[in-house]
Design a protein around this motif. Sequence first.
Motif, mmCIF file in Angstrom:
data_model
loop_
_atom_site.group_PDB
_atom_site.id
_atom_site.type_symbol
_atom_site.label_atom_id
_atom_site.label_comp_id
_atom_site.label_asym_id
_atom_site.label_seq_id
_atom_site.Cartn_x
_atom_site.Cartn_y
_atom_site.Cartn_z
ATOM 1 N N ASN A 174 -7.647 -9.835 -1.910
ATOM 2 C CA ASN A 174 -7.776 -8.160 -1.943
ATOM 3 C C ASN A 174 -6.325 -7.926 -1.662
ATOM 4 O OD1 ASN A 174 -10.505 -8.142 -2.199
ATOM 5 N ND2 ASN A 174 -10.764 -8.176 0.024
ATOM 6 N N LEU A 175 -5.288 -8.544 -2.014
ATOM 7 C CA LEU A 175 -3.694 -8.067 -1.836
ATOM 8 C C LEU A 175 -3.072 -8.720 -3.217
ATOM 9 C CD1 LEU A 175 -3.071 -8.485 1.828
ATOM 10 C CD2 LEU A 175 -3.478 -6.287 0.591
ATOM 11 N N TRP A 176 -2.267 -8.035 -3.532
ATOM 12 C CA TRP A 176 -1.667 -8.175 -4.817
ATOM 13 C C TRP A 176 -0.163 -8.290 -4.705
ATOM 14 C CZ3 TRP A 176 -4.925 -9.931 -8.921
ATOM 15 C CH2 TRP A 176 -6.174 -9.554 -8.506
ATOM 16 N N LEU A 177 0.530 -8.885 -5.600
ATOM 17 C CA LEU A 177 1.851 -9.018 -5.579
ATOM 18 C C LEU A 177 2.594 -8.816 -6.990
ATOM 19 C CD1 LEU A 177 4.181 -11.652 -3.913
ATOM 20 C CD2 LEU A 177 4.163 -11.727 -6.338
ATOM 21 N N ASP A 178 3.629 -7.995 -7.475
ATOM 22 C CA ASP A 178 4.050 -7.856 -8.547
ATOM 23 C C ASP A 178 5.562 -8.725 -8.670
ATOM 24 O OD1 ASP A 178 1.927 -6.062 -9.689
ATOM 25 O OD2 ASP A 178 3.112 -4.432 -8.778
ATOM 26 N N LEU A 179 5.786 -9.148 -9.730
ATOM 27 C CA LEU A 179 7.016 -9.847 -9.923
ATOM 28 C C LEU A 179 7.888 -9.361 -11.123
ATOM 29 C CD1 LEU A 179 6.240 -13.743 -9.503
ATOM 30 C CD2 LEU A 179 7.796 -12.571 -8.188
ATOM 31 N N TYR A 180 8.901 -9.078 -10.854
ATOM 32 C CA TYR A 180 9.896 -8.402 -11.930
ATOM 33 C C TYR A 180 10.926 -9.253 -12.262
ATOM 34 C CZ TYR A 180 7.406 -3.843 -11.042
ATOM 35 O OH TYR A 180 6.261 -2.778 -10.588
ATOM 36 N N ILE B 76 0.421 3.339 7.548
ATOM 37 C CA ILE B 76 -0.824 3.676 7.083
ATOM 38 C C ILE B 76 -0.970 4.086 5.742
ATOM 39 C CG2 ILE B 76 -1.218 4.128 9.621
ATOM 40 C CD1 ILE B 76 -0.905 6.994 9.087
ATOM 41 N N SER B 77 0.179 4.241 4.985
ATOM 42 C CA SER B 77 0.161 4.540 3.693
ATOM 43 C C SER B 77 1.329 3.866 2.904
ATOM 44 C CB SER B 77 0.357 5.990 3.605
ATOM 45 O OG SER B 77 1.692 6.359 4.070
ATOM 46 N N GLY B 78 1.276 4.140 1.405
ATOM 47 C CA GLY B 78 2.221 3.683 0.525
ATOM 48 C C GLY B 78 1.522 2.622 -0.176
ATOM 49 N N TYR B 79 2.300 2.520 -1.339
ATOM 50 C CA TYR B 79 1.569 1.463 -2.423
ATOM 51 C C TYR B 79 2.947 0.803 -3.142
ATOM 52 C CZ TYR B 79 -1.019 0.350 -6.530
ATOM 53 O OH TYR B 79 -1.412 -0.327 -8.027
ATOM 54 N N ARG B 80 2.716 -0.292 -3.533
ATOM 55 C CA ARG B 80 3.885 -1.027 -4.133
ATOM 56 C C ARG B 80 4.374 -0.543 -5.507
ATOM 57 N NH1 ARG B 80 -0.672 -3.996 -5.919
ATOM 58 N NH2 ARG B 80 -0.566 -4.915 -7.937
ATOM 59 N N ARG B 81 3.654 0.334 -6.156
ATOM 60 C CA ARG B 81 3.936 0.908 -7.595
ATOM 61 C C ARG B 81 4.203 2.363 -7.339
ATOM 62 N NH1 ARG B 81 -0.449 -2.076 -11.600
ATOM 63 N NH2 ARG B 81 0.309 -4.073 -11.305
ATOM 64 N N GLN B 82 4.411 2.990 -6.176
ATOM 65 C CA GLN B 82 4.946 4.327 -6.302
ATOM 66 C C GLN B 82 6.146 4.403 -6.912
ATOM 67 O OE1 GLN B 82 3.308 5.631 -1.784
ATOM 68 N NE2 GLN B 82 5.492 5.599 -1.989
ATOM 69 N N TYR C 259 0.529 -4.444 1.459
ATOM 70 C CA TYR C 259 -0.044 -5.222 2.693
ATOM 71 C C TYR C 259 -0.999 -4.271 3.395
ATOM 72 C CZ TYR C 259 3.637 -2.192 4.423
ATOM 73 O OH TYR C 259 4.492 -1.186 4.619
ATOM 74 N N ARG C 260 -2.186 -4.813 4.076
ATOM 75 C CA ARG C 260 -3.170 -3.855 4.464
ATOM 76 C C ARG C 260 -2.563 -2.954 5.527
ATOM 77 N NH1 ARG C 260 -6.707 -8.947 6.504
ATOM 78 N NH2 ARG C 260 -4.297 -10.050 6.506
ATOM 79 N N TYR C 261 -3.378 -1.800 5.937
ATOM 80 C CA TYR C 261 -2.724 -0.600 6.677
ATOM 81 C C TYR C 261 -3.424 -0.586 8.024
ATOM 82 C CZ TYR C 261 -2.175 1.424 1.944
ATOM 83 O OH TYR C 261 -1.751 1.708 0.730
ATOM 84 N N GLY C 262 -2.415 -0.058 8.793
ATOM 85 C CA GLY C 262 -2.461 -0.149 10.342
ATOM 86 C C GLY C 262 -3.608 0.753 10.927
#
Length: 299
Positions: free
Chosen positions: A67-73, A92-98, A120-123
């Motif tokens: 359930n966790l993903w990673l993007d490679l550029y 507790i928030s945020g997203y890799r593709r903001q 990553y998972r949220y606190g």
Amino acid sequence: MINIKAWFKFLVYLSLFVISFFNFTIAIFIFFILQIPIVKRSVLGKLPFNLDRKSWLKKETYKYKENLWLDLYYPKIETNNVVLFAHGGGWISGYRRQPNNVSWYRYLVSKGFIVATIDYRYGYLNEIDVLVEDIFDAYRFIKKMFPLSKVSLMGLSAGGHLALYFGLKYKPSVENIVSYYTPCDLLDIWKSSSLFARFAVSTTLKRLPVKSKDVYIKYSPITYVNKDAPPILLVHGLKDSVVPYFSSVKMYKKLREKGNNAKLLLHPFGDHGFEFVLKDEKTKDILEETIKFLRGDLK
């Protein structure tokens, strides 16, 4: 005979539990609303450079754990330099593709780095150890995928905290660590005027510092500074209203006292997330110094 007083107390506690559970999302939303300028900067901001929207050669997405993903550029040149990037958001928030994060990826890729950006998972649902575990697993995934690579850790705010904590406590093989406006000592957050910052750290640690100061010390990166730390770059704005700048200053002093290679860059007018708002030459200089540091120029 029914104990009316005990029954009433039970109903009160039950009601409070139900209300707290269902209103948790609303509570987070309210705290975000209280910090609208910061949220706007974090979500919609971008670095002060005109970068090609297709600055990378290609992008790939992998599931690095359940359930966790990673993007490679990938940059348009061959390289073995990888930046493992952890987003901010108070744990507790945020997203890799903001948009703000993507702006960083464009910049790093344009300078010849492979960027590995993770969620990553949220606190608010997990203990902080779980978040650190996610960083650790992402690092192992990258090292397995690029066994000969030079890996740098980088993070913004809470992401910077995770990068520093992981790098200093568990001592992975990394080239360096870059940390922007990070709470190096978690107790420093309680000297901030930001309600969101206090809410975020207490939600993640599940403790208040009044009764659990030891927990805040345990999960503070500054606690694990020894003489064998990798090169570390700390960046902070002197006007930071979320994480006091002196948290990075204390960290820098301790790193230097232990004989480590450390660098501190301060923006005299920078607030939290200043690189997404300010377009001045000082901001651009700090960003360029960050690239030099990642490349191994430690002067």
